[in-house]
Design an enzyme around this catalytic site. Structure first.
Site, PDB file in Angstrom:
ATOM      1  N   SER A  29       8.770  -4.150   7.981  1.00  0.00           N
ATOM      2  CA  SER A  29       8.557  -3.229   8.119  1.00  0.00           C
ATOM      3  C   SER A  29       7.674  -1.803   8.175  1.00  0.00           C
ATOM      4  O   SER A  29       6.956  -3.454   8.159  1.00  0.00           O
ATOM      5  CB  SER A  29       9.616  -2.152   6.698  1.00  0.00           C
ATOM      6  OG  SER A  29      10.074  -0.690   7.531  1.00  0.00           O
ATOM      7  N   ASN A  30       7.562  -1.469   7.294  1.00  0.00           N
ATOM      8  CA  ASN A  30       5.826  -0.460   7.398  1.00  0.00           C
ATOM      9  C   ASN A  30       6.263   0.692   6.508  1.00  0.00           C
ATOM     10  O   ASN A  30       7.480   0.513   4.968  1.00  0.00           O
ATOM     11  CB  ASN A  30       5.510   0.136   8.779  1.00  0.00           C
ATOM     12  CG  ASN A  30       6.399   1.473   9.125  1.00  0.00           C
ATOM     13  OD1 ASN A  30       6.706   2.371   8.466  1.00  0.00           O
ATOM     14  ND2 ASN A  30       6.713   0.966  10.283  1.00  0.00           N
ATOM     15  N   HIS A  31       4.953   1.179   6.028  1.00  0.00           N
ATOM     16  CA  HIS A  31       4.755   1.635   4.374  1.00  0.00           C
ATOM     17  C   HIS A  31       4.927   3.516   4.714  1.00  0.00           C
ATOM     18  O   HIS A  31       4.959   3.920   3.989  1.00  0.00           O
ATOM     19  CB  HIS A  31       3.485   1.859   4.259  1.00  0.00           C
ATOM     20  CG  HIS A  31       3.172   0.065   3.865  1.00  0.00           C
ATOM     21  ND1 HIS A  31       3.576  -0.137   2.261  1.00  0.00           N
ATOM     22  CD2 HIS A  31       2.403  -0.500   4.309  1.00  0.00           C
ATOM     23  CE1 HIS A  31       2.689  -1.392   1.728  1.00  0.00           C
ATOM     24  NE2 HIS A  31       2.283  -1.529   3.270  1.00  0.00           N
TER      25      HIS A  31
END
Ligand code: C5P
Length: 223
Positions: A29-31
Site C-alpha cells: 500500500s502507500n501513505h
C-alpha cells in the site's frame, strides 16, 4: 451560508490508498490518508452536489450525506469508478492507486524461511487513463499527480496521456504538501497549457478552489 452552485450535479471522487494483498495477512500500500479526497467530497456536498465517494481503506469518518463506496484494491476501485462514470458530471481522482499488485494471491500465509525472497508484481489497470478513453466530452475529469521531481513536466504528460481536463500537481518534497497533513501546495494544470499555482493552504480551501475551476469548465462545455 454556502451557495448551492453545484445543486443536482453528480460528482464522483476517489480517495485514499489501495491495498494489494499478498496473502491473508499482508498487503502492499502507500501513505495516502484520504484527506484531500474527503475534503473535495465534503465541499461538493456542501455546494449541493450528489456525491459518490469511492474510498480505499482510511481512518477518516464517512462524509455525511454522500454515497460511500468502500473498496480495497485497485481492481475494486476501477470497477466502482467505471460503474459511476456514465452518470457522473465530474470525476475527481484523488486516490493514490497502487500501480502494481502481487502476481499471485497466496491463499495461505506465506511462511518465512532462511533465504531471501522476491515477489512478482503485475501492473494494475490505470483507472484514470481508462476513463480518459471512455469519457464523454461534456464531463469534467480531474486527476492528481504527486511527484518528487520534474513536477510540471511529468504532470503535463499525464494531462495528455490520460486525457483529463485538469491535473492537480503536488510535489511530495515541498513543505506543507503531500500525504497526511491538513495543508497542500498544488499547481493546477489545464489543457490549454495554462498553470495556476496556489499558495500553501488547508485541504478544504484547495477543494473549494478546485471545484470553482472545475465548475467553470463544466459550464463552458455545456452548449
Ligand atoms: O500516473 P500517476 O499514478 O502519477 O497518476 C496519478 C493519477 O492517476 C491520480 O489521479 C490517480 O488517482 C490516477 N491513477 C489511476 N489508476 C492507477 C494509477 C493512477 O487512476 N493505476
Amino acid at each position: 451560508l454556502t451557495e448551492k452552485d453545484m445543486k443536482g450535479m453528480r460528482v464522483t471522487v476517489t480517495a485514499g490508498p489501495t491495498r494489494e494483498a499478498l496473502d491473508p495477512v499482508r498487503f502492499l500500500s502507500n501513505h495516502s490518508t484520504g484527506k484531500m479526497g474527503y475534503a473535495i467530497a465534503r465541499s461538493a456536498k456542501m455546494r449541493g452536489a450528489e456525491v459518490t465517494l469511492v474510498s480505499g481503506p482510511v481512518a477518516l469518518p464517512p462524509v455525511d450525506g454522500v454515497n460511500m463506496v468502500s473498496v480495497t484494491s485497485a481492481c475494486d476501485m476501477r470497477q466502482a469508478v467505471i460503474d459511476a462514470l456514465p452518470q457522473s458530471d465530474f470525476v475527481i481522482k484523488a486516490a493514490a492507486v497502487g500501480d502494481y499488485r502481487p502476481a499471485q494471491f497466496q491463499d495461505d500465509k506465506i511462511k518465512k524461511h532462511d533465504d531471501d525472497m522476491s515477489v512478482a508484481l503485475v501492473r494494475n489497470p490505470d483507472i484514470l487513463a481508462e476513463i480518459g478513453q471512455k469519457r464523454r466530452d461534456d464531463q469534467v475529469i480531474c486527476g492528481f499527480s504527486m511527484e518528487t521531481r520534474d513536477l510540471v513536466e511529468n504532470s503535463t504528460k499525464k494531462l495528455k496521456s490520460k486525457n483529463c481536463d485538469v491535473i492537480v500537481a503536488n510535489n511530495l518534497k515541498v513543505k506543507g504538501a503531500g500525504f497526511a497533513g491538513d495543508t497542500n501546495v498544488v499547481t493546477l494544470l489545464y489543457r490549454d497549457g495554462t498553470r495556476e499555482p496556489l499558495e500553501l493552504m488547508g485541504k478544504g480551501d484547495v477543494a473549494d478552489i478546485l471545484l470553482d475551476r472545475l465548475l467553470a469548465l463544466w459550464k463552458s462545455k455545456q452548449s
